[in-house]
Scaffold this motif. Structure first.
Motif, PDB file in Angstrom:
ATOM      1  N   THR A  33       0.861  -1.169   0.000  1.00  0.00           N
ATOM      2  CA  THR A  33       0.000   0.000   0.000  1.00  0.00           C
ATOM      3  C   THR A  33       0.905   1.227   0.000  1.00  0.00           C
ATOM      4  O   THR A  33       1.827   1.319   0.822  1.00  0.00           O
ATOM      5  N   ASP A  35       1.286   5.411   0.112  1.00  0.00           N
ATOM      6  CA  ASP A  35       0.637   6.627   0.603  1.00  0.00           C
ATOM      7  C   ASP A  35       1.439   7.862   0.205  1.00  0.00           C
ATOM      8  O   ASP A  35       2.666   7.803   0.061  1.00  0.00           O
ATOM      9  N   ASN A  37       1.783  11.505   2.053  1.00  0.00           N
ATOM     10  CA  ASN A  37       1.520  12.227   3.286  1.00  0.00           C
ATOM     11  C   ASN A  37       2.099  13.629   3.145  1.00  0.00           C
ATOM     12  O   ASN A  37       2.994  13.850   2.314  1.00  0.00           O
ATOM     13  N   LEU A  47      -2.163  12.111   6.312  1.00  0.00           N
ATOM     14  CA  LEU A  47      -2.308  11.280   5.127  1.00  0.00           C
ATOM     15  C   LEU A  47      -3.126  12.033   4.087  1.00  0.00           C
ATOM     16  O   LEU A  47      -4.217  12.505   4.383  1.00  0.00           O
ATOM     17  N   ARG A  50      -4.000   7.513  -0.609  1.00  0.00           N
ATOM     18  CA  ARG A  50      -3.552   6.124  -0.464  1.00  0.00           C
ATOM     19  C   ARG A  50      -4.002   5.322  -1.676  1.00  0.00           C
ATOM     20  O   ARG A  50      -5.116   5.491  -2.164  1.00  0.00           O
ATOM     21  N   THR A  57      -8.274   3.399  -4.063  1.00  0.00           N
ATOM     22  CA  THR A  57      -7.712   4.680  -3.636  1.00  0.00           C
ATOM     23  C   THR A  57      -8.595   5.327  -2.572  1.00  0.00           C
ATOM     24  O   THR A  57      -9.808   5.126  -2.529  1.00  0.00           O
ATOM     25  N   CYS A  95       6.284  10.236   0.421  1.00  0.00           N
ATOM     26  CA  CYS A  95       5.666   8.984   0.034  1.00  0.00           C
ATOM     27  C   CYS A  95       6.064   7.915   1.054  1.00  0.00           C
ATOM     28  O   CYS A  95       7.118   8.007   1.692  1.00  0.00           O
TER      29      CYS A  95
END
Length: 115
Positions: A33, A35, A37, A47, A50, A57, A95
Motif C-alpha cells: 500500500t 501513501d 503524506n 495522510l 492512499r 484509492t 511517500c
C-alpha cells in the motif's frame, strides 16, 4: 536496501498543478500500500492519499476532486497529480509504503503554493 526516492517538488501559484513521483527499490512494490503524506508548517503530518495493492484509492477530504494518486507496478513508482492547488496545500510531501514486511518512507519533497 530499501529506497523511496522522491525527485524535487516545486513552487506554483494557486490554481496551478504539480505532479509528484516516488520511485521504490528493494521491495516487492506491487504488494505494498502506497501513501502520500504531507506536513504543513506548524502542523502534524497527515495522510493525503492512499492506493492499495489492488488499486483502491482513498483521499483526505481536503484534496478530493483535486488530487489523484496512481501507481505503476512495472516501474515501481507511485504518483500524485495535484491540480487546482491552494495555499494550504503547501508543505513537505512524503511517500511511504506499507506492508506486513515493513513500512518505509521517502525523504520528502517541498511543495510551495504562493501568489
Amino acid at each position: 536496501q530499501v529506497r523511496l526516492v522522491q525527485p524535487g517538488g516545486g513552487s506554483v501559484q494557486p490554481g496551478g498543478s504539480l505532479r509528484l513521483s516516488c520511485a521504490a527499490s528493494g521491495i516487492n512494490f506491487k504488494l505494498y500500500t502506497m501513501d502520500w503524506n504531507r506536513q504543513a508548517p506548524g502542523k502534524l503530518r497527515e495522510l493525503v492519499a492512499r492506493i492499495e495493492s489492488g488499486g483502491t484509492t482513498n483521499y483526505a477530504d481536503s484534496v478530493k476532486g483535486r488530487f489523484t494518486i496512481s501507481r505503476d507496478n512495472v516501474r515501481n513508482r507511485v504518483y500524485l497529480q495535484m491540480n487546482n492547488l491552494r495555499l494550504e496545500d503547501t508543505g513537505v510531501y512524503y511517500c511511504s509504503g506499507n506492508h506486513r514486511a515493513g513500512e518505509y518512507w521517502g525523504e520528502g519533497t517541498q511543495v510551495t503554493v504562493s501568489s
